[in-house]
Design a protein around this motif. Structure first.
Motif, PDB file in Angstrom:
ATOM      1  N   UNK A  61     -51.138 -74.198 -49.530  1.00  0.00           N
ATOM      2  CA  UNK A  61     -49.708 -74.085 -49.815  1.00  0.00           C
ATOM      3  C   UNK A  61     -49.197 -75.420 -50.350  1.00  0.00           C
ATOM      4  N   UNK A  62     -48.281 -75.329 -51.303  1.00  0.00           N
ATOM      5  CA  UNK A  62     -47.669 -76.518 -51.893  1.00  0.00           C
ATOM      6  C   UNK A  62     -46.423 -76.892 -51.098  1.00  0.00           C
ATOM      7  N   UNK A  63     -46.227 -78.181 -50.904  1.00  0.00           N
ATOM      8  CA  UNK A  63     -44.977 -78.688 -50.345  1.00  0.00           C
ATOM      9  C   UNK A  63     -44.157 -79.159 -51.542  1.00  0.00           C
ATOM     10  N   UNK A 113     -43.812 -89.454 -44.152  1.00  0.00           N
ATOM     11  CA  UNK A 113     -44.362 -88.135 -43.802  1.00  0.00           C
ATOM     12  C   UNK A 113     -45.610 -87.780 -44.601  1.00  0.00           C
ATOM     13  N   UNK A 114     -45.670 -88.219 -45.856  1.00  0.00           N
ATOM     14  CA  UNK A 114     -46.788 -87.825 -46.716  1.00  0.00           C
ATOM     15  C   UNK A 114     -47.733 -88.981 -47.026  1.00  0.00           C
ATOM     16  N   UNK A 115     -47.517 -90.102 -46.361  1.00  0.00           N
ATOM     17  CA  UNK A 115     -48.388 -91.283 -46.482  1.00  0.00           C
ATOM     18  C   UNK A 115     -48.605 -91.716 -47.932  1.00  0.00           C
ATOM     19  N   UNK A 116     -47.520 -91.771 -48.674  1.00  0.00           N
ATOM     20  CA  UNK A 116     -47.586 -92.211 -50.065  1.00  0.00           C
ATOM     21  C   UNK A 116     -47.313 -93.705 -50.151  1.00  0.00           C
ATOM     22  N   UNK A 155     -46.247 -76.356 -43.795  1.00  0.00           N
ATOM     23  CA  UNK A 155     -44.982 -75.967 -43.171  1.00  0.00           C
ATOM     24  C   UNK A 155     -44.497 -77.018 -42.177  1.00  0.00           C
ATOM     25  N   UNK A 156     -45.418 -77.601 -41.434  1.00  0.00           N
ATOM     26  CA  UNK A 156     -45.044 -78.636 -40.473  1.00  0.00           C
ATOM     27  C   UNK A 156     -44.481 -79.863 -41.176  1.00  0.00           C
ATOM     28  N   UNK A 157     -45.161 -80.316 -42.216  1.00  0.00           N
ATOM     29  CA  UNK A 157     -44.695 -81.505 -42.934  1.00  0.00           C
ATOM     30  C   UNK A 157     -43.361 -81.248 -43.627  1.00  0.00           C
ATOM     31  N   UNK A 158     -43.205 -80.079 -44.233  1.00  0.00           N
ATOM     32  CA  UNK A 158     -41.944 -79.750 -44.904  1.00  0.00           C
ATOM     33  C   UNK A 158     -40.794 -79.701 -43.899  1.00  0.00           C
ATOM     34  N   UNK A 159     -41.041 -79.106 -42.756  1.00  0.00           N
ATOM     35  CA  UNK A 159     -40.006 -79.013 -41.718  1.00  0.00           C
ATOM     36  C   UNK A 159     -39.644 -80.386 -41.177  1.00  0.00           C
ATOM     37  N   UNK A 210     -42.104 -74.744 -48.943  1.00  0.00           N
ATOM     38  CA  UNK A 210     -43.528 -74.494 -49.176  1.00  0.00           C
ATOM     39  C   UNK A 210     -43.675 -73.169 -49.905  1.00  0.00           C
ATOM     40  N   UNK A 211     -44.757 -73.062 -50.651  1.00  0.00           N
ATOM     41  CA  UNK A 211     -45.104 -71.786 -51.282  1.00  0.00           C
ATOM     42  C   UNK A 211     -46.607 -71.760 -51.503  1.00  0.00           C
TER      43      UNK A 211
END
Length: 101
Positions: free
Chosen positions: A22-24, A44-47, A76-80, A97-98
């Motif tokens: 799934x894409x965030x 959150x995304x370690x960028x 879903x967890x990261x997006x939330x 997400x999708x």
């Protein structure tokens, strides 16, 4: 003489299907400060600073940007968590997400 017939052994190999990804997606809004979006992307995304800035600018220009691709639960967890972090500061920051094609 031994007339026994030997039969080759057959093994059944079970094939495990890979989990669907799934894409965030970061959705642009006109109220959340760019610096805050960059901070959330880094946390959150370690960028890196540069990666987060590029994602933020892409979402700003195009209206949305794919941030990362994960398994469904992780996405879903990261997006939330990222959306909730924005809400906690009073911003309408939104990550969705999708399923990936």
């Amino acid at each position: 003489m031994n007339d026994a017939v030997t039969k080759p052994k057959t093994r059944t190999k079970t094939k495990v299907e890979r989990p669907k990804l799934h894409k965030v997606i970061l959705i642009n809004d006109d109220y959340t400060p760019r610096e805050f979006v960059t901070m959330i992307l880094k946390a959150e995304f370690r960028m890196t600073e540069d990666q987060a800035y590029k994602v933020m600018i892409t979402a700003h220009k195009l209206g949305a940007c794919v941030v990362a691709v994960f398994t469904r639960d992780v996405a879903e967890t990261k997006a939330t968590r990222a959306t909730d972090a924005g809400r906690a500061k009073g911003y309408p920051l939104l990550f969705t997400t999708e399923p990936e094609e």
